[in-house]
Design a protein around this motif. Structure first.
Motif, short mmCIF file in Angstrom:
data_model
loop_
_atom_site.label_atom_id
_atom_site.label_comp_id
_atom_site.label_asym_id
_atom_site.label_seq_id
_atom_site.Cartn_x
_atom_site.Cartn_y
_atom_site.Cartn_z
N MET A 1 0.85 -1.19 0.00
CA MET A 1 0.00 0.00 0.00
C MET A 1 0.89 1.24 0.00
SD MET A 1 -3.04 0.48 2.79
CE MET A 1 -3.58 2.15 3.09
N PRO A 2 0.50 2.28 -0.75
CA PRO A 2 1.31 3.49 -0.70
C PRO A 2 1.31 4.04 0.74
CG PRO A 2 -0.61 3.78 -2.16
CD PRO A 2 -0.70 2.41 -1.60
N ASP A 3 2.35 4.69 1.11
CA ASP A 3 2.50 5.25 2.46
C ASP A 3 2.79 4.21 3.54
OD1 ASP A 3 2.45 7.89 1.82
OD2 ASP A 3 0.28 8.05 2.03
N ILE A 4 2.90 2.93 3.13
CA ILE A 4 3.41 1.94 4.10
C ILE A 4 4.71 1.40 3.52
CG2 ILE A 4 3.01 -0.16 5.43
CD1 ILE A 4 0.05 0.16 5.01
N ILE A 5 5.78 1.66 4.24
CA ILE A 5 7.09 1.25 3.75
C ILE A 5 7.57 0.04 4.56
CG2 ILE A 5 9.50 2.02 3.46
CD1 ILE A 5 7.94 4.90 3.46
N PRO A 6 7.68 -1.12 3.88
CA PRO A 6 8.15 -2.29 4.62
C PRO A 6 9.64 -2.20 4.91
CG PRO A 6 7.75 -2.84 2.31
CD PRO A 6 7.44 -1.39 2.45
N ILE A 7 10.03 -2.55 6.11
CA ILE A 7 11.47 -2.63 6.37
C ILE A 7 11.82 -3.95 7.03
CG2 ILE A 7 12.39 -0.25 6.36
CD1 ILE A 7 11.80 0.05 9.21
N SER A 8 13.01 -4.40 6.67
CA SER A 8 13.48 -5.67 7.19
C SER A 8 14.22 -5.39 8.51
CB SER A 8 14.42 -6.27 6.14
OG SER A 8 14.82 -7.51 6.56
N MET A 9 13.68 -5.90 9.59
CA MET A 9 14.29 -5.63 10.89
C MET A 9 13.87 -6.71 11.89
SD MET A 9 13.39 -2.35 13.28
CE MET A 9 12.72 -2.98 14.80
N ASP A 10 14.86 -7.37 12.43
CA ASP A 10 14.59 -8.35 13.49
C ASP A 10 14.74 -7.62 14.82
OD1 ASP A 10 14.73 -10.38 15.42
OD2 ASP A 10 15.74 -11.77 14.07
N VAL A 11 13.69 -7.62 15.63
CA VAL A 11 13.76 -6.86 16.89
C VAL A 11 14.81 -7.42 17.86
CG1 VAL A 11 11.41 -5.93 16.80
CG2 VAL A 11 11.82 -8.12 17.94
N ASN A 12 15.29 -8.62 17.56
CA ASN A 12 16.35 -9.19 18.41
C ASN A 12 17.73 -8.66 18.04
OD1 ASN A 12 14.63 -10.89 19.92
ND2 ASN A 12 14.47 -12.22 18.14
N ASP A 13 17.79 -7.92 16.95
CA ASP A 13 19.08 -7.43 16.45
C ASP A 13 19.18 -5.92 16.77
OD1 ASP A 13 21.17 -6.43 14.88
OD2 ASP A 13 20.75 -7.77 13.20
N TRP A 14 19.97 -5.60 17.77
CA TRP A 14 20.06 -4.22 18.26
C TRP A 14 20.57 -3.28 17.18
CZ3 TRP A 14 18.53 -0.38 20.89
CH2 TRP A 14 19.35 0.62 21.36
N GLU A 15 21.59 -3.73 16.44
CA GLU A 15 22.15 -2.84 15.39
C GLU A 15 21.13 -2.58 14.30
OE1 GLU A 15 25.95 -3.97 13.83
OE2 GLU A 15 26.88 -3.76 15.80
N ALA A 16 20.43 -3.65 13.87
CA ALA A 16 19.42 -3.50 12.80
C ALA A 16 18.29 -2.57 13.28
CB ALA A 16 18.86 -4.86 12.41
N THR A 17 17.96 -2.66 14.55
CA THR A 17 16.87 -1.84 15.11
C THR A 17 17.29 -0.37 15.13
OG1 THR A 17 16.19 -3.73 16.43
CG2 THR A 17 15.33 -1.59 17.10
N GLN A 18 18.51 -0.12 15.59
CA GLN A 18 19.00 1.27 15.62
C GLN A 18 19.10 1.84 14.19
OE1 GLN A 18 22.64 0.48 17.92
NE2 GLN A 18 22.06 2.22 19.15
N LEU A 19 19.57 0.97 13.28
CA LEU A 19 19.74 1.38 11.88
C LEU A 19 18.38 1.75 11.25
CD1 LEU A 19 22.60 1.16 10.57
CD2 LEU A 19 21.65 -0.66 9.15
N ALA A 20 17.37 0.93 11.54
CA ALA A 20 16.03 1.18 10.98
C ALA A 20 15.49 2.52 11.48
CB ALA A 20 15.09 0.05 11.36
N VAL A 21 15.67 2.79 12.77
CA VAL A 21 15.18 4.05 13.34
C VAL A 21 15.94 5.23 12.69
CG1 VAL A 21 15.04 5.43 15.47
CG2 VAL A 21 14.38 3.01 15.49
N ALA A 22 17.26 5.07 12.56
CA ALA A 22 18.07 6.14 11.95
C ALA A 22 17.65 6.37 10.50
CB ALA A 22 19.55 5.77 12.03
N GLN A 23 17.35 5.28 9.80
CA GLN A 23 16.93 5.38 8.39
C GLN A 23 15.62 6.17 8.27
OE1 GLN A 23 16.20 1.42 6.74
NE2 GLN A 23 14.78 2.29 5.25
#
Ligand SMILES: NC(=O)c1ccc[n+]([C@@H]2O[C@H](COP(=O)([O-])OP(=O)(O)OC[C@H]3O[C@@H](n4cnc5c(N)ncnc54)[C@H](OP(=O)(O)O)[C@@H]3O)[C@@H](O)[C@H]2O)c1
Length: 270
Positions: free
Chosen positions: A44-66
């Motif tokens: 759907m437009p305005d919903i952007i899927p992102i790949s992020m495992d909540v168990n991965d601290w670096e990926a989580t921080q990266l997603a927020v920064a992105q």
């Protein structure tokens, strides 16, 4: 009141998270839907899927920064990623119990901790944590799921006090039975699958009931609308049990003496 324009939802690829994403996007919010698979059930437009495992601290921080880099802001996070575990407390392996806490609890903690510095710098932010009615009403053979959801509710309410005066608000949403992929994604402990388990006949009856209740449960949109309602409020409620029947159960649980509560649940669920 700061308008909510950009939202991160963990576990946004299916069920409650996906329904919430659609509802918020339909209101004009930009939604980042995070999950391990990084895809949406229905794009759907305005919903952007992102790949992020909540168990991965670096990926989580990266997603927020992105998100902050792309949007210049992040107004709210819906801490929703999770799954269930089934089995008697007796015989549950430590790694099975730890796995449940890893995603549902520590994954939530990582998500919240990654968002907090952004919220603090902005001077506003909203944290909505998807708990469960089982945060306040424990069920047999779901001791670890009940525990993790009770822990999440405690975390959300402690945090709401710590953040008083910061412009950052917390709300815990406690859904009852919702028809989603949750039922088929539930993990079973090795002990729960033992044909000779002393709990066999109780578990068989119990599992039939809980799966039937979930499959016949409310649509995930009910929870999405309850989340939207909180995001639109000037002051979010600290604890919300969506739908009047479940809210009534929540109220009853508060009034009943503990012994009577457990006896009633036991009659209904075993
Ligand atoms: N259904 C119910 O009756 C009910 C009732 C009360 C509370 N809840 C709670 O509601 C929340 C959402 O559940 P649901 O019913 O919508 O079930 P669901 O359809 O199975 O959705 C679970 C979501 O969590 C994501 N997820 C799981 N592990 C993850 C991880 N490590 N990192 C990132 N994402 C992860 C899944 O995506 P990927 O697999 O792609 O990662 C999926 O998007 C859960 O916290 C659940 O405990 C559900």
């Amino acid at each position: 009141m700061e308008e909510v324009k950009v939202v991160l939802i963990t576990g946004g690829s299916s069920g409650i998270g996906a329904a919430t994403a659609r509802i918020l996007a339909a209101q004009g919010m930009k939604v980042y839907a995070a999950s391990r698979r990084g895809k949406l059930e229905t794009p759907m437009p305005d919903i952007i899927p992102i790949s992020m495992d909540v168990n991965d601290w670096e990926a989580t921080q990266l997603a927020v920064a992105q998100i902050v880099r792309a949007e210049g802001r992040l107004d709210a996070v819906v801490v929703n990623a999770g799954s269930g575990i089934y089995g008697p407390v007796e015989g549950t392996l430590e790694e099975e119990a730890r796995h449940q806490f890893e995603t549902n609890y520590f994954g939530a903690v990582k998500t919240i901790q990654a968002c907090l510095p952004v919220f603090r710098e902005q001077g506003h932010g909203r944290i909505i944590t998807v708990c469960s009615v089982m945060s306040v009403l424990q069920l047999p053979f779901q001791g670890f799921y009940s525990s993790v959801k009770a822990a999440l509710l405690s975390l959300s309410e402690s945090l709401s006090m710590e953040l008083k005066g910061s412009g950052i608000q917390c709300s815990a949403i406690l859904p009852g039975d919702v028809a989603t992929g949750f039922t088929s994604a539930r993990k079973f402990t090795a002990a729960s699958e033992d044909p000779a388990s002393p709990y066999r006949s109780k578990m068989d009856k119990n599992l039939k009931k809980i799966e039937a209740d979930e499959r016949g449960g409310m649509k995930p949109e009910v929870i999405g609308k309850a989340i939207l309602k909180q995001l639109k409020r000037k002051k979010m409620r600290v604890r919300v049990i969506p739908r009047i029947d479940y809210a009534a159960v929540g109220a009853l649980v508060r009034l009943l003496p503990e012994k009577s509560k457990l006896a009633l649940i036991n009659i209904l669920y075993t």
